[in-house]
Design a protein around this motif. Structure first.
Motif, PDB file in Angstrom:
ATOM      1  N   GLY A 141      43.724  15.496  66.217  1.00 17.14           N
ATOM      2  CA  GLY A 141      43.080  15.056  65.263  1.00 17.14           C
ATOM      3  C   GLY A 141      43.663  14.896  63.940  1.00 17.14           C
ATOM      4  N   SER A 142      43.169  14.714  62.880  1.00 16.05           N
ATOM      5  CA  SER A 142      43.578  14.738  61.529  1.00 16.05           C
ATOM      6  C   SER A 142      42.586  15.193  60.516  1.00 16.05           C
ATOM      7  CB  SER A 142      44.403  13.453  61.163  1.00 16.05           C
ATOM      8  OG  SER A 142      45.335  13.252  61.896  1.00 16.05           O
ATOM      9  N   LEU A 143      42.835  15.651  59.474  1.00 20.46           N
ATOM     10  CA  LEU A 143      42.178  15.997  58.404  1.00 20.46           C
ATOM     11  C   LEU A 143      43.070  16.094  57.032  1.00 20.46           C
ATOM     12  CD1 LEU A 143      39.928  19.177  59.395  1.00 20.46           C
ATOM     13  CD2 LEU A 143      39.195  16.802  59.101  1.00 20.46           C
ATOM     14  N   ARG A 144      42.477  15.687  56.051  1.00 15.54           N
ATOM     15  CA  ARG A 144      43.108  15.936  54.816  1.00 15.54           C
ATOM     16  C   ARG A 144      42.107  16.659  53.831  1.00 15.54           C
ATOM     17  NH1 ARG A 144      44.518  11.278  50.209  1.00 15.54           N
ATOM     18  NH2 ARG A 144      42.249  11.415  49.890  1.00 15.54           N
TER      19      ARG A 144
ATOM     20  N   ALA B  63      53.681  24.299  60.330  1.00 21.13           N
ATOM     21  CA  ALA B  63      53.329  23.235  59.714  1.00 21.13           C
ATOM     22  C   ALA B  63      54.230  22.149  59.513  1.00 21.13           C
ATOM     23  CB  ALA B  63      52.845  23.634  58.265  1.00 21.13           C
ATOM     24  N   LYS B  64      55.643  22.463  59.706  1.00 20.90           N
ATOM     25  CA  LYS B  64      56.588  21.292  59.523  1.00 20.90           C
ATOM     26  C   LYS B  64      56.427  20.207  60.503  1.00 20.90           C
ATOM     27  CE  LYS B  64      60.242  24.378  57.949  1.00 20.90           C
ATOM     28  NZ  LYS B  64      61.408  25.184  58.049  1.00 20.90           N
ATOM     29  N   ASP B  65      56.539  18.897  60.209  1.00 17.78           N
ATOM     30  CA  ASP B  65      56.412  17.769  60.844  1.00 17.78           C
ATOM     31  C   ASP B  65      55.022  17.417  61.279  1.00 17.78           C
ATOM     32  OD1 ASP B  65      59.473  18.960  62.750  1.00 17.78           O
ATOM     33  OD2 ASP B  65      59.420  17.669  61.130  1.00 17.78           O
ATOM     34  N   ARG B  66      54.255  18.294  60.951  1.00 19.78           N
ATOM     35  CA  ARG B  66      52.774  17.999  61.160  1.00 19.78           C
ATOM     36  C   ARG B  66      51.828  17.692  59.875  1.00 19.78           C
ATOM     37  NH1 ARG B  66      49.407  21.326  64.197  1.00 19.78           N
ATOM     38  NH2 ARG B  66      50.233  23.354  63.281  1.00 19.78           N
ATOM     39  N   PHE B  67      52.160  18.578  58.803  1.00 21.69           N
ATOM     40  CA  PHE B  67      51.494  18.927  57.735  1.00 21.69           C
ATOM     41  C   PHE B  67      52.157  18.349  56.611  1.00 21.69           C
ATOM     42  CE2 PHE B  67      48.680  22.656  58.977  1.00 21.69           C
ATOM     43  CZ  PHE B  67      48.263  22.148  59.945  1.00 21.69           C
TER      44      PHE B  67
ATOM     45  N   LEU C 296      46.579  18.417  51.171  1.00 19.82           N
ATOM     46  CA  LEU C 296      47.438  18.697  52.768  1.00 19.82           C
ATOM     47  C   LEU C 296      46.725  18.079  53.625  1.00 19.82           C
ATOM     48  CD1 LEU C 296      49.346  21.050  53.737  1.00 19.82           C
ATOM     49  CD2 LEU C 296      47.215  22.174  54.478  1.00 19.82           C
ATOM     50  N   GLN C 297      47.517  16.742  53.984  1.00 19.52           N
ATOM     51  CA  GLN C 297      47.435  16.129  55.350  1.00 19.52           C
ATOM     52  C   GLN C 297      47.953  16.744  56.385  1.00 19.52           C
ATOM     53  OE1 GLN C 297      45.833  12.743  55.394  1.00 19.52           O
ATOM     54  NE2 GLN C 297      46.096  13.223  57.658  1.00 19.52           N
ATOM     55  N   MET C 298      46.932  16.798  57.403  1.00 22.09           N
ATOM     56  CA  MET C 298      47.162  17.541  58.589  1.00 22.09           C
ATOM     57  C   MET C 298      47.092  16.759  59.695  1.00 22.09           C
ATOM     58  SD  MET C 298      45.426  21.186  57.736  1.00 22.09           S
ATOM     59  CE  MET C 298      43.811  20.704  57.876  1.00 22.09           C
ATOM     60  N   ASN C 299      48.077  16.522  60.446  1.00 22.89           N
ATOM     61  CA  ASN C 299      48.058  15.585  61.538  1.00 22.89           C
ATOM     62  C   ASN C 299      48.287  16.452  62.857  1.00 22.89           C
ATOM     63  OD1 ASN C 299      47.688  13.312  60.064  1.00 22.89           O
ATOM     64  ND2 ASN C 299      49.988  13.176  59.599  1.00 22.89           N
ATOM     65  N   ASN C 300      48.074  15.873  64.330  1.00 27.81           N
ATOM     66  CA  ASN C 300      48.176  16.467  65.390  1.00 27.81           C
ATOM     67  C   ASN C 300      47.785  17.965  65.372  1.00 27.81           C
ATOM     68  OD1 ASN C 300      49.176  17.031  67.963  1.00 27.81           O
ATOM     69  ND2 ASN C 300      51.172  17.287  67.291  1.00 27.81           N
ATOM     70  N   LEU C 301      46.526  18.085  64.973  1.00 21.64           N
ATOM     71  CA  LEU C 301      45.922  19.404  64.918  1.00 21.64           C
ATOM     72  C   LEU C 301      45.972  20.190  66.284  1.00 21.64           C
ATOM     73  CD1 LEU C 301      43.366  18.624  61.995  1.00 21.64           C
ATOM     74  CD2 LEU C 301      45.011  20.576  61.932  1.00 21.64           C
TER      75      LEU C 301
END
Length: 122
Positions: A16-19, A63-67, A79-84
């Motif tokens: 999932g994702s969170l910002r 965090a590279k390529d995901r955040f 801070l956009q966080m994807n593929n947590l």
């Protein structure tokens, strides 16, 4: 006095994702290096990402390529966080230092928010 307030944390499933947002009420974030750090239970506080006064950014390998760190005005950093992943579970902190250079060392940031909790379940 520098006041930083984080928000946007929560509980999500893996993938999932969170910002996260960091709102600065007393400084202009475009003049500062703004960083995100995180601390998991029993571990040291570690660098996640930072954005400099010139707009350049740097990331921890984890965090590279995901955040993605960004700012949209003089008061807010994101801070956009994807593929947590479950290993991203931690308290996330916003930090600021008045410098054009964004250090990855937490000891060089004098201003901190109270943190926002991110929990990722697998």
């Amino acid at each position: 006095q520098v006041d930083l307030v984080e928000s946007g944390g929560g509980s999500v499933q893996a993938g999932g994702s969170l910002r996260l947002s960091c709102t600065a009420s007393t400084i202009d974030v475009v003049r500062y290096c703004m960083g995100w750090f995180r601390q998991a239970p029993g571990k040291e506080r570690e660098f996640v990402a930072a954005i400099s006064s010139t707009g350049s950014s740097n990331y921890a390998d984890s965090a590279k390529d995901r955040f993605t760190i960004s700012r949209d005005n003089s008061k807010t950093v994101y801070l956009q966080m994807n593929n947590l992943k479950s290993e991203d579970t931690a308290m996330y902190y916003c930090a600021a230092r008045l410098s054009s250079f964004c250090s990855t060392s937490r000891t060089t940031y004098p201003y901190w928010g109270q943190g926002t909790q991110v929990t990722v379940s697998s």
